[in-house]
Design a protein around this motif. Structure first.
Motif, PDB file in Angstrom:
ATOM      1  N   ARG A   1       0.619  -1.113  -0.073  1.00 59.39           N
ATOM      2  CA  ARG A   1       0.072   0.000  -0.042  1.00 59.39           C
ATOM      3  C   ARG A   1       0.978   1.415  -0.030  1.00 59.39           C
ATOM      4  O   ARG A   1       0.326   2.286  -0.074  1.00 59.39           O
ATOM      5  CB  ARG A   1      -0.903   0.140   1.436  1.00 59.39           C
ATOM      6  N   SER A   2       2.054   1.397   0.231  1.00 65.83           N
ATOM      7  CA  SER A   2       3.004   2.296   0.179  1.00 65.83           C
ATOM      8  C   SER A   2       4.158   2.245  -0.353  1.00 65.83           C
ATOM      9  O   SER A   2       4.542   1.038  -0.801  1.00 65.83           O
ATOM     10  CB  SER A   2       3.397   2.702   1.750  1.00 65.83           C
ATOM     11  N   PHE A   3       4.905   3.388  -0.849  1.00 63.29           N
ATOM     12  CA  PHE A   3       6.178   2.994  -1.522  1.00 63.29           C
ATOM     13  C   PHE A   3       7.266   2.662  -0.628  1.00 63.29           C
ATOM     14  O   PHE A   3       8.051   1.776  -1.115  1.00 63.29           O
ATOM     15  CB  PHE A   3       6.660   4.423  -2.284  1.00 63.29           C
ATOM     16  N   GLU A   4       7.116   3.081   0.719  1.00 62.75           N
ATOM     17  CA  GLU A   4       7.979   2.736   1.653  1.00 62.75           C
ATOM     18  C   GLU A   4       8.099   0.964   1.893  1.00 62.75           C
ATOM     19  O   GLU A   4       9.171   0.297   1.809  1.00 62.75           O
ATOM     20  CB  GLU A   4       7.850   3.228   3.010  1.00 62.75           C
ATOM     21  N   GLN A   5       6.944   0.386   1.848  1.00 64.24           N
ATOM     22  CA  GLN A   5       6.749  -0.999   1.752  1.00 64.24           C
ATOM     23  C   GLN A   5       7.280  -1.738   0.577  1.00 64.24           C
ATOM     24  O   GLN A   5       8.070  -2.736   0.605  1.00 64.24           O
ATOM     25  CB  GLN A   5       5.404  -1.282   2.041  1.00 64.24           C
ATOM     26  N   TYR A   6       6.840  -1.061  -0.492  1.00 63.48           N
ATOM     27  CA  TYR A   6       7.429  -1.650  -1.969  1.00 63.48           C
ATOM     28  C   TYR A   6       9.015  -1.629  -2.010  1.00 63.48           C
ATOM     29  O   TYR A   6       9.527  -2.652  -2.512  1.00 63.48           O
ATOM     30  CB  TYR A   6       6.795  -0.821  -2.942  1.00 63.48           C
ATOM     31  N   ASP A   7       9.763  -0.654  -1.502  1.00 59.11           N
ATOM     32  CA  ASP A   7      10.901  -0.359  -1.682  1.00 59.11           C
ATOM     33  C   ASP A   7      11.892  -1.304  -0.620  1.00 59.11           C
ATOM     34  O   ASP A   7      12.999  -1.143  -0.558  1.00 59.11           O
ATOM     35  CB  ASP A   7      11.330   1.121  -2.004  1.00 59.11           C
ATOM     36  N   LYS A   8      11.049  -1.615   0.741  1.00 60.97           N
ATOM     37  CA  LYS A   8      11.753  -2.127   1.785  1.00 60.97           C
ATOM     38  C   LYS A   8      12.791  -3.009   1.556  1.00 60.97           C
ATOM     39  O   LYS A   8      14.184  -2.895   2.079  1.00 60.97           O
ATOM     40  CB  LYS A   8      10.930  -2.678   2.792  1.00 60.97           C
TER      41      LYS A   8
END
Length: 250
Positions: free
Chosen positions: A52-59
Motif C-alpha cells: 500500500r505504500s512506496f516504503e513497503q514496496y522499496d523495503k
C-alpha cells in the motif's frame, strides 16, 4: 582494491530475473552483483495487492543497503519505475551509493510530487492495454496494474528475441500501481548531485517514451547521458551493449 558491487533494481511488473544476462556479463568480468526483488515482484512472496505504500514496496532495497558493511558503497542500476527506488535510496543513503545508473528509468529528484512528474516519469498506457485490480473495493484506487499479455511484446521488448518475450510474459506479475504512484521524497537535489548519475536512453522505447526520457534529462541533468538504439528492455535485446555502456560510465 575491492571490486565494484552492482545492485540491479527491476521496474514495474518485473523481478530480479530480468537481469540474468547482464548479471552474467558483469560477474564474468569480476564485478559483484546483487539482483533484488522489490515487494510483490519476482519471487518475493508478498501479494502485490497488499503493498500500500512506496516504503513497503522499496523495503527490500533499503534493507539491503542498510545492512552493508561500514564504508562499503554500491552502484545502483534501475530500470523503469526502479528509478524511483534509486532516488529513494539516494535520499536515505547518500554516503553508501557510489553511482546511480538509470536505464530508461524514472529520474525525478523528489519522485512523483506533481501531475507533471507523473506525465514525465510513468508510462502512459491506454486503458484497454491494462488490467486493474481493486483489492480494497471498487470505490478505492486500484491496488495493482498488469500489462495485458497481447500488448507486452510491443510495449516492452519488440526488438528482443521472441523466446525471451515469452519467458517474460510467464514471469511478470501485477505491480502495486497506487503504492508506486505515491513515491514522493523530501530533500535537497543539490545534495543528491553528490552522487554521479548516468542516464541510458532507449531510443525505440514504447513503454517510457523517448520524449519522456528527454524531459526528465532536461529538468534534472545527469552527469552523463548515453544512448542505446533499443526497446524498453535492453537487458534482453542488447545485453552486451548495455553492459559496455555501464562499464564505460564507471
Amino acid at each position: 582494491m575491492a571490486r565494484e558491487h552492482f545492485v540491479l533494481v527491476h521496474g514495474e511488473g518485473h523481478g530480479a530475473w530480468c537481469w540474468f544476462k547482464l548479471r552474467w556479463l558483469l560477474e564474468s568480468s569480476g564485478y559483484q552483483v546483487t539482483c533484488i526483488d522489490l515487494a510483490g515482484g519476482g519471487v518475493d512472496p508478498t501479494d502485490p495487492n497488499t503493498v500500500r505504500s512506496f516504503e513497503q514496496y522499496d523495503k527490500p532495497l533499503l534493507d539491503l543497503i542498510s545492512a552493508m558493511p561500514e564504508g562499503e558503497k554500491v552502484i545502483l542500476v534501475g530500470h523503469g519505475t526502479g528509478g524511483l527506488s534509486l532516488i529513494h535510496a539516494m535520499h536515505q543513503f547518500i554516503d553508501r551509493i557510489r553511482q546511480a545508473i538509470f536505464v530508461a528509468a524514472t529520474m525525478l529528484p523528489f519522485g512523483l510530487q506533481t501531475d507533471e512528474d507523473k506525465k514525465d516519469g510513468l508510462p502512459a498506457l491506454p486503458d484497454n492495454e491494462v488490467d486493474l485490480t481493486f483489492g480494497t473495493g471498487a470505490d478505492d484506487p486500484p491496488t495493482t496494474a498488469a500489462l495485458r499479455p497481447e500488448f507486452q511484446r510491443d510495449r516492452l521488448s519488440q526488438q528482443s528475441p521472441e523466446e525471451e518475450s515469452v519467458l517474460a510474459s510467464m514471469l511478470m506479475r501485477p505491480w502495486p500501481v497506487t503504492a508506486i504512484s505515491t513515491a514522493s521524497f523530501e530533500g535537497d537535489d543539490e545534495r543528491l548531485n553528490r552522487i554521479k548519475r548516468v542516464f541510458i536512453k532507449t531510443e525505440r522505447d514504447h513503454m517510457l517514451d523517448p520524449q519522456q526520457q528527454d524531459s526528465m534529462i532536461k529538468k534534472w541533468p545527469p552527469s552523463e547521458v548515453l544512448e542505446i538504439d533499443t526497446d524498453h528492455s535492453p537487458f534482453f535485446s542488447a545485453p552486451e551493449q548495455l553492459f559496455n555502456l555501464i562499464v564505460k560510465s564507471l
